[in-house]
Write a protein that holds these residues in place. Structure first.
Motif, PDB file in Angstrom:
ATOM      1  N   TRP A 165      -1.663   5.547   0.365  1.00  0.00           N
ATOM      2  CA  TRP A 165      -1.192   4.316   1.324  1.00  0.00           C
ATOM      3  C   TRP A 165      -0.994   5.368   2.024  1.00  0.00           C
ATOM      4  CZ3 TRP A 165       1.258   5.317  -3.115  1.00  0.00           C
ATOM      5  CH2 TRP A 165       2.079   3.611  -3.851  1.00  0.00           C
ATOM      6  N   GLN A 170      -6.208  -7.219   6.792  1.00  0.00           N
ATOM      7  CA  GLN A 170      -4.869  -7.042   5.984  1.00  0.00           C
ATOM      8  C   GLN A 170      -3.732  -7.983   7.184  1.00  0.00           C
ATOM      9  OE1 GLN A 170      -2.973  -3.149   6.163  1.00  0.00           O
ATOM     10  NE2 GLN A 170      -4.481  -2.220   6.002  1.00  0.00           N
ATOM     11  N   SER A 172      -7.245  -2.970  -3.122  1.00  0.00           N
ATOM     12  CA  SER A 172      -5.574  -2.644  -3.473  1.00  0.00           C
ATOM     13  C   SER A 172      -4.218  -3.187  -4.120  1.00  0.00           C
ATOM     14  CB  SER A 172      -5.575  -3.226  -1.697  1.00  0.00           C
ATOM     15  OG  SER A 172      -3.416  -2.635  -1.375  1.00  0.00           O
ATOM     16  N   SER A 213      -3.633   1.849   3.327  1.00  0.00           N
ATOM     17  CA  SER A 213      -5.184   1.569   3.121  1.00  0.00           C
ATOM     18  C   SER A 213      -5.727   1.803   3.915  1.00  0.00           C
ATOM     19  CB  SER A 213      -4.863   0.007   2.868  1.00  0.00           C
ATOM     20  OG  SER A 213      -5.853  -0.858   2.774  1.00  0.00           O
ATOM     21  N   TYR A 237      -3.352   5.933  -7.031  1.00  0.00           N
ATOM     22  CA  TYR A 237      -3.038   5.069  -5.223  1.00  0.00           C
ATOM     23  C   TYR A 237      -2.857   5.238  -4.332  1.00  0.00           C
ATOM     24  CZ  TYR A 237      -1.902   1.403  -9.115  1.00  0.00           C
ATOM     25  OH  TYR A 237      -1.599   0.659 -10.571  1.00  0.00           O
ATOM     26  N   PHE A 241      -0.088  -2.715   1.751  1.00  0.00           N
ATOM     27  CA  PHE A 241      -1.578  -2.474   0.855  1.00  0.00           C
ATOM     28  C   PHE A 241      -2.296  -1.400   0.872  1.00  0.00           C
ATOM     29  CE2 PHE A 241      -1.840  -5.893   4.147  1.00  0.00           C
ATOM     30  CZ  PHE A 241      -2.115  -7.728   2.742  1.00  0.00           C
ATOM     31  N   ASN A 242      -2.973  -0.880   0.153  1.00  0.00           N
ATOM     32  CA  ASN A 242      -2.480   0.762  -0.649  1.00  0.00           C
ATOM     33  C   ASN A 242      -4.600   1.349  -1.001  1.00  0.00           C
ATOM     34  OD1 ASN A 242      -3.672  -0.021  -3.001  1.00  0.00           O
ATOM     35  ND2 ASN A 242      -1.633   0.295  -4.225  1.00  0.00           N
ATOM     36  N   CYS A 243      -4.586   1.560  -1.633  1.00  0.00           N
ATOM     37  CA  CYS A 243      -6.299   2.578  -1.641  1.00  0.00           C
ATOM     38  C   CYS A 243      -6.251   2.516  -3.530  1.00  0.00           C
ATOM     39  CB  CYS A 243      -6.623   3.872  -1.135  1.00  0.00           C
ATOM     40  SG  CYS A 243      -7.283   3.152   0.751  1.00  0.00           S
ATOM     41  N   GLN A 244      -5.828   1.902  -3.967  1.00  0.00           N
ATOM     42  CA  GLN A 244      -6.317   1.307  -5.756  1.00  0.00           C
ATOM     43  C   GLN A 244      -8.024   1.759  -5.813  1.00  0.00           C
ATOM     44  OE1 GLN A 244      -6.841  -1.814  -8.095  1.00  0.00           O
ATOM     45  NE2 GLN A 244      -5.549  -1.565  -9.387  1.00  0.00           N
ATOM     46  N   SER A 263      -0.463  -3.427  -4.738  1.00  0.00           N
ATOM     47  CA  SER A 263       1.132  -3.037  -3.651  1.00  0.00           C
ATOM     48  C   SER A 263       1.648  -3.798  -4.538  1.00  0.00           C
ATOM     49  CB  SER A 263       0.559  -1.832  -2.850  1.00  0.00           C
ATOM     50  OG  SER A 263       1.879  -1.409  -2.417  1.00  0.00           O
TER      51      SER A 263
END
Length: 399
Positions: free
Chosen positions: A228, A237, A192, A230, A226, A208-211, A194
């Motif tokens: 969202w 989290q 993540s 996550s 990216y 939080f995200n997916c990088q 963010s």
């Protein structure tokens, strides 16, 4: 009229300038690159290196500024904190704390000292000393300059015999001639990267995200997309949220926007990888404003010049969101951006920074991006399909 000094001149500070102008604030931009695009939109430009904190301080006093920010610009964060502290202006936190956060080796030592989960890591100035320590790490490792952002100078090293070359590469991009070696944490799902926000040291908004990365890029550790929400477990989290809050309290941080990188390892542990008191590059705060309605940018501008701030609180995502960092995997001459009709309705914003005939690089670092796409989907499954098969849905075409 309030005066705000912004360190840096990249296009990532466009929304900061706009927010300031909407509030009737006079904007001064500073760096040593007069042709940087943001200077066209500020009210005044000062040609000074943003890492020369004494010259920036002298200029800030001369211009009688009301506030100073470094947004999406890592080299200016320490200088902004120094000037704010020296002039008694609103600050993100103590200068000493900001110095810890902005140096990867100091940060790792602080985390370890205070009982946070950390990989084996050590900072060096000497290539010889680092090579002698090769056995203390759990291979593979990551080598980075201690003071660079945007994935500059970062390489993964799988075997000790390849370590020296990566160290020399990291040193070539370090301002302080210092680098760090640390264990490579194999991630569970996506890491993540963010933005978050605190008011008086209390976390008010956490994301939080997916990088995502492009394995075909010249630098496969440069973020390429990216999304969202996550993929990280709810348990991790919540653990990370609590640990980030504990970290902010230990460092006596104040009101700030933060770019925070975290990771869930296959070892079952959650890690705070980096935490910088600035907005992230790649328009993360703007994406979050689309996704949640939370405007961290305007609030940070208000705080920086001493205006009353808005109440910020946690909000859910309005759907599933994605950002694609447009880039070319090889050098060439740009022809056009092709987007499939299948996702045309999902594109909320198309921001292309170059025109036909412009030269493009091979995406070695974040500064070689050529634009962004912001998209909204109805499901996480659709995001995975589109981002996992980008070549099917969009292409950067070269001549």
């Amino acid at each position: 009229m309030k005066k705000l000094m912004i360190l840096g001149g990249s296009r990532y500070i466009f929304p900061v300038i706009k927010a300031a102008h909407d509030l009737g604030i006079y904007v001064i931009t500073c760096d040593y690159l007069p042709h940087n695009i943001a200077h066209k939109y500020s009210d005044e430009y000062c040609n000074i290196s943003i890492i020369d904190k004494e010259k920036i301080l002298a200029t800030a006093k001369k211009l009688n500024i009301d506030g100073i920010m470094s947004f999406a610009c890592d080299p200016g964060v320490v200088t902004a904190a120094y000037v704010a502290e020296q002039m008694g202006l609103p600050n993100v936190g103590p200068y000493e704390s900001v110095c810890i956060l902005q140096n990867k080796w100091k940060f790792r030592k602080f985390l370890k000292k205070n009982g946070f989960t950390v990989p084996t890591a050590k900072g060096y100035k000497s290539v010889k000393d680092a090579l002698e320590d090769a056995k203390i790490f759990h291979w593979p490792v990551i080598v980075k300059p201690t003071d660079c952002a945007g994935s500059k100078g970062v390489t993964r090293v799988d075997e000790p015999e390849n370590l020296k070359r990566s160290i020399e590469f990291a040193l070539s991009l370090s301002h302080s001639n210092e680098f760090i070696i640390e264990d490579f944490i194999t991630q569970q799902g996506y890491s993540s990267d963010s933005d978050c926000y605190s008011v008086d040291g209390e976390l008010k908004f956490v994301s939080f995200n997916c990088q995502r990365f492009d394995c075909n890029a010249k630098n496969p550790y440069t973020p390429a997309a990216y999304s969202w929400p996550s993929s990280m477990t709810t348990r991790h989290q919540e653990e990370l949220k609590n640990e980030i809050q504990r970290l902010l309290k230990l460092l006596r941080m104040e009101t700030a926007i933060y770019n925070i990188e975290t990771r869930e390892g296959i070892d079952g542990k959650a890690y705070i990888m980096e935490l910088s008191p600035r907005g992230g590059g790649n328009r993360l705060a703007e994406c979050l404003r689309y996704a949640t309605g939370v405007d961290m940018i305007t609030n940070m501008v208000k705080y920086s010049v001493g205006l009353p701030v808005d109440k910020i609180f946690q909000k859910p995502y309005d759907g599933c969101w994605a950002e694609i960092i447009l880039h070319s995997n090889k050098p060439g001459v740009f022809k056009e951006l092709w987007i499939s009709e299948e996702i045309a309705a999902n594109v909320i914003e198309r921001d292309l920074w170059i025109k036909e005939g412009a030269s493009v690089g091979g995406f070695c670092a974040a500064n070689e991006a050529i634009g962004t796409l912001i998209l909204k989907f109805d499901s996480q499954e659709r995001i995975e399909e589109v981002l996992g098969n980008q070549g099917k849905y969009m292409k950067v075409l070269l001549k």
